[in-house]
Design an enzyme around this catalytic site. Sequence first.
Site, short mmCIF file in Angstrom:
data_model
loop_
_atom_site.label_atom_id
_atom_site.label_comp_id
_atom_site.label_asym_id
_atom_site.label_seq_id
_atom_site.Cartn_x
_atom_site.Cartn_y
_atom_site.Cartn_z
N ALA A 1 -5.56 10.80 14.57
CA ALA A 1 -5.01 10.15 15.77
C ALA A 1 -4.49 8.77 15.39
O ALA A 1 -5.26 7.81 15.30
CB ALA A 1 -6.10 10.07 16.84
N LEU B 1 1.50 8.61 16.49
CA LEU B 1 1.47 10.08 16.56
C LEU B 1 0.08 10.62 16.22
O LEU B 1 -0.61 10.08 15.35
CB LEU B 1 2.49 10.67 15.58
CG LEU B 1 3.97 10.35 15.85
CD1 LEU B 1 4.84 10.76 14.66
CD2 LEU B 1 4.46 11.05 17.11
N GLU C 1 -10.29 6.50 8.15
CA GLU C 1 -8.88 6.85 7.94
C GLU C 1 -8.45 6.85 6.46
O GLU C 1 -7.79 7.78 6.00
CB GLU C 1 -8.03 5.85 8.72
CG GLU C 1 -6.56 6.17 8.68
CD GLU C 1 -5.75 5.22 9.56
OE1 GLU C 1 -6.35 4.48 10.36
OE2 GLU C 1 -4.52 5.24 9.42
N1 LIG Z 1 8.89 12.30 16.82
C1 LIG Z 1 8.59 11.04 16.54
N2 LIG Z 1 8.19 10.21 17.52
C2 LIG Z 1 7.88 8.93 17.26
N3 LIG Z 1 7.93 8.39 16.03
C3 LIG Z 1 8.31 9.16 15.01
C4 LIG Z 1 8.66 10.53 15.22
N4 LIG Z 1 8.98 11.08 14.03
C5 LIG Z 1 8.86 10.11 13.12
N5 LIG Z 1 8.46 8.94 13.69
C6 LIG Z 1 8.22 7.67 12.92
O1 LIG Z 1 6.92 7.80 12.42
C7 LIG Z 1 6.19 6.59 12.68
C8 LIG Z 1 4.72 6.92 12.82
O2 LIG Z 1 4.26 7.44 11.60
P1 LIG Z 1 2.78 8.02 11.44
O3 LIG Z 1 2.58 9.16 12.35
O4 LIG Z 1 2.55 8.25 9.99
O5 LIG Z 1 1.95 6.76 11.95
P2 LIG Z 1 0.59 6.69 12.75
O6 LIG Z 1 -0.44 7.47 12.00
O7 LIG Z 1 0.80 7.07 14.17
O8 LIG Z 1 0.28 5.13 12.68
P3 LIG Z 1 -0.89 4.32 11.92
O9 LIG Z 1 -1.30 5.15 10.73
O10 LIG Z 1 -0.26 3.03 11.52
O11 LIG Z 1 -1.97 4.23 12.95
C9 LIG Z 1 6.82 6.00 13.91
O12 LIG Z 1 6.63 4.61 13.97
C10 LIG Z 1 8.29 6.39 13.75
O13 LIG Z 1 8.97 5.43 12.96
MG LIG Z 2 -1.54 7.09 10.24
#
Ligand SMILES: Nc1ncnc2c1ncn2[C@@H]1O[C@H](COP(=O)(O)OP(=O)(O)OP(=O)(O)O)[C@@H](O)[C@H]1O
Ligand SMILES: [Mg+2]
Length: 275
Positions: free
Chosen positions: A9, A13, A75
């Site tokens: 989480a 995303l 994490e």
């Molecule tokens: N469908 C999508 N919706 C939103 N962002 C997306 C999407 N696809 C790619 N991204 C990109 O991916 C990034 C998020 O990446 P990732 O899922 O690896 O991070 P996270 O795990 O949510 O965040 P963190 O690890 O920093 O808590 C967003 O900031 C955006 O730039």
């Molecule tokens: Mg992440």
Amino acid sequence: MTKTIGIDAGGTLTKLAYLNDQHELQLQHFPSSDLSAVLNWIHQYDIREIGLTGGRTEQIKMMLDMVDSVHYLVEFEATLKGVRYQLEKEGHLFEKSIITNIGTGTSIHYMDTEKHMRVGGTGVGGGTLIGLASLITGIHDYEEVLQLAKNGKRHGIDLLVQDIYQGMDTPAELKPTLTASNFGKVGIKEVIKYEPEDVLATVQGLVGEVITTLSIQLAEQRDTEHIIYIGTTLDNNDKLREIISHYTILKKKTPVFLQDHGFSGAIGALMNILE
Ligand SMILES: Nc1ncnc2c1ncn2[C@@H]1O[C@H](COP(=O)(O)OP(=O)(O)OP(=O)(O)O)[C@@H](O)[C@H]1O
Ligand SMILES: [Mg+2]
């Protein structure tokens, strides 16, 4: 249907990893702003055991009333466990490597055969990309932003080394085509209007170059050749990969992109229960 899943989480995303009845790895993601979609998905199946990681763990945990057991994994541990699994699956064997996770923010790790540790990070990441893009264009949709950025040109906005060293040789250690200053031309040129796609492409350049510069410095510090770039920010984004790849190679390091680069944390959380 599987009874065990891994969830990462994240700030933007929430990623899910599980094995189907044929024992093949299945992956999918939901916006973390809509955790009820994750819950609805879970409720469709009889899932009893969940491996959980990521900064939004507590919010998910509070909603999981009918699951028998939840295994939390920090994490960084989950991500690195996932990366080790993915490297093996894809046939890579590195004695040591730097792992750069470009999520909402960016976290950088060092890993060798015995240990791993967080060695750095920056607030410049995928969140910066969509945050600045949305300020500049008013567009919030990620795919739309990428589409625009794809056709943008950076040369009217970024200041290159060759723009500074006009009519003379650049110092030996500075390639003329390197960025001397991201957005640096704007303040010293009298152009009133910039195309949104050019500005977006330049934001993409800034994000990619900051992350790569830091990764290279940490790789040098640790005497490491391979830099593994992961995180959903790399999804469908050839331009960003190109920037990262080009600069990493220029600095004599080897960039590595994994197949399911966004799912290392979720895979690690799943493997933590299955092993
Ligand atoms: N469908 C999508 N919706 C939103 N962002 C997306 C999407 N696809 C790619 N991204 C990109 O991916 C990034 C998020 O990446 P990732 O899922 O690896 O991070 P996270 O795990 O949510 O965040 P963190 O690890 O920093 O808590 C967003 O900031 C955006 O730039
Ligand atoms: Mg992440």
